[in-house]
Design an enzyme around this catalytic site. Structure first.
Site, mmCIF file in Angstrom:
data_model
loop_
_atom_site.group_PDB
_atom_site.id
_atom_site.type_symbol
_atom_site.label_atom_id
_atom_site.label_comp_id
_atom_site.label_asym_id
_atom_site.label_seq_id
_atom_site.Cartn_x
_atom_site.Cartn_y
_atom_site.Cartn_z
ATOM 1 N N LYS A 71 0.856 -1.200 0.000
ATOM 2 C CA LYS A 71 0.000 0.000 0.000
ATOM 3 C C LYS A 71 0.881 1.236 0.000
ATOM 4 C CE LYS A 71 -2.415 1.271 3.664
ATOM 5 N NZ LYS A 71 -3.486 1.269 4.679
ATOM 6 N N ARG A 115 -10.614 -1.288 7.182
ATOM 7 C CA ARG A 115 -9.803 -2.181 8.010
ATOM 8 C C ARG A 115 -9.384 -1.515 9.314
ATOM 9 N NH1 ARG A 115 -4.845 0.457 8.972
ATOM 10 N NH2 ARG A 115 -3.248 0.018 7.391
ATOM 11 N N VAL A 165 -13.931 19.692 17.031
ATOM 12 C CA VAL A 165 -13.744 21.141 17.081
ATOM 13 C C VAL A 165 -14.439 21.844 15.921
ATOM 14 C CG1 VAL A 165 -11.575 20.984 18.339
ATOM 15 C CG2 VAL A 165 -11.538 20.962 15.838
ATOM 16 N N GLY A 223 -5.798 7.798 16.508
ATOM 17 C CA GLY A 223 -5.365 8.980 15.770
ATOM 18 C C GLY A 223 -3.868 9.138 15.588
ATOM 19 N N ASP A 225 -0.453 8.657 14.421
ATOM 20 C CA ASP A 225 0.146 7.884 13.333
ATOM 21 C C ASP A 225 1.506 8.440 12.915
ATOM 22 O OD1 ASP A 225 -0.651 10.222 12.176
ATOM 23 O OD2 ASP A 225 -1.848 9.324 10.586
ATOM 24 N N LYS A 229 2.672 12.722 18.024
ATOM 25 C CA LYS A 229 1.231 12.783 18.217
ATOM 26 C C LYS A 229 0.835 12.002 19.468
ATOM 27 C CE LYS A 229 -0.204 13.444 13.416
ATOM 28 N NZ LYS A 229 -1.065 12.939 12.312
ATOM 29 N N SER A 296 -3.494 1.646 18.203
ATOM 30 C CA SER A 296 -3.530 1.140 16.836
ATOM 31 C C SER A 296 -2.740 2.043 15.903
ATOM 32 C CB SER A 296 -4.979 1.050 16.349
ATOM 33 O OG SER A 296 -5.040 0.733 14.979
#
Length: 330
Positions: A71, A115, A165, A223, A225, A229, A296
């Site tokens: 991908k 997915r 937001v 979120g 990734d 973050k 995740s």
């Protein structure tokens, strides 16, 4: 021999959530059994364009079939405003591992949406209380829709508390789900008090505090990734059964990456990877558990499993556009 071209509509119509969830669960199990080959996700940072490319290759073998996928996906936050394009776009090449023939080229954006939602559903099924009826959603964008579609497949959700937001984004989310659920707009703290919480934001400063979270809440932290973050306060991670999808990816760019890099989180704070729970090597939720968290980052084997389901269904239904990409003379 033709390659099947599957655009976003083709992928959406053939990615049935009730089929994608068990496929992704199968991928986690295969990963734990070491029946996959999955090099680390690679990044090309494009500071000039405020974006990046990510390459995600994988091979997976399970239940009498095997396949390989790569991908190619981006994250360009300025795309919607500047170019009228999505922030995230992806392309998947689905190949026969025996011959390397490209069986399909398909839209990876919709596949990723499905997915990713399915991964949260698998984690929720193993880690949330059985009678969860309330779902909190922080970040009401496109991925939030897949989160709702997937999580409500595995738990009897009746009420959704949503926070974002952007008012327009909230309005669209409420309109989408108001006929099926009791949807309420609330604060991040309101959402965090639900039985299940899913966070789908790009923030670098946590938006959920430990005191906001109910004592039994299961959290899907979706979120984060990229390095830097973090959606959840570090105290939440330290006071929870903390489950990750992949050690290397999560410590590099998952929800745990910031407290990991500054030494506030260590190996001793990690319960394990989700695959070890799916295969039964470790317990999922027990009566002694309070807050549970699933970090995740998204694994390429999830793309293989989902792409396999999409390709097989599309081929059986005669959908997609076949084309002779290689023009091989026989």
């Amino acid at each position: 021999m033709n390659t099947l071209l599957l655009n976003r509509s083709d992928v959406a119509s053939n990615a049935k959530m009730e089929e994608v969830i068990p496929a992704v669960e199968q991928a986690f199990a295969a990963y734990d059994r070491e029946e996959v080959l999955m090099p680390p996700k690679s990044y090309i940072e494009l500071d000039k364009y405020n974006g990046d490319f990510r390459s995600m290759p994988a091979y997976m073998e399970a239940d009498g079939w095997d396949a390989a996928v790569v991908k190619w996906v981006n994250v360009h936050p300025d795309n919607p405003a500047k170019h009228g394009l999505p922030t995230v776009m992806g392309t998947v090449i689905y190949s026969d591992p025996e011959t390397a023939f490209p069986l399909a080229i398909m839209d990876g954006t919709e596949l990723t949406r499905q997915r990713t939602g399915a991964a949260a559903a698998v984690a929720t099924d193993y880690l949330a209380v059985d009678d969860a009826t309330t779902l909190g959603v922080i970040g009401a964008g496109v991925q939030a829709y897949a989160q709702v579609e997937a999580i409500t497949t595995v738990r009897p959700i009746e009420q959704i508390v949503v926070n974002d937001v952007e008012e327009d984004t909230l309005d669209a989310f409420v309109d989408r789900f108001r006929d099926a659920f009791d949807v309420k707009v609330g604060s991040a703290a309101d959402a965090a008090a639900c039985d299940v919480l899913t966070t789908v934001t790009p923030v670098r400063d946590p938006v959920v505090a430990l005191e906001d979270v109910a004592s039994h809440t299961h959290i899907n932290a979706m979120g984060a990734d990229a390095a830097g973050k973090q959606e959840l306060a570090t105290d939440i991670l330290l006071h929870s059964k903390l489950v990750i999808d992949d050690y290397e990816q999560c410590t590099h760019s998952g929800e745990i990456n910031v407290p990991w890099s500054n030494g506030k989180l260590t190996d001793e704070d990690l319960y394990g990877e989700l695959g070890t729970i799916v295969t039964g090597r470790k317990d999922g939720r027990t009566s002694n558990d309070g807050i549970t968290v699933f970090d995740s980052t998204g694994l390429a084997i999830q793309d293989v499993a989902a792409a396999h389901r999409v390709y097989e269904r599309a081929k059986a239904e005669g959908e997609g556009t076949p084309f002779d990409m290689l023009e091989i003379d026989r």
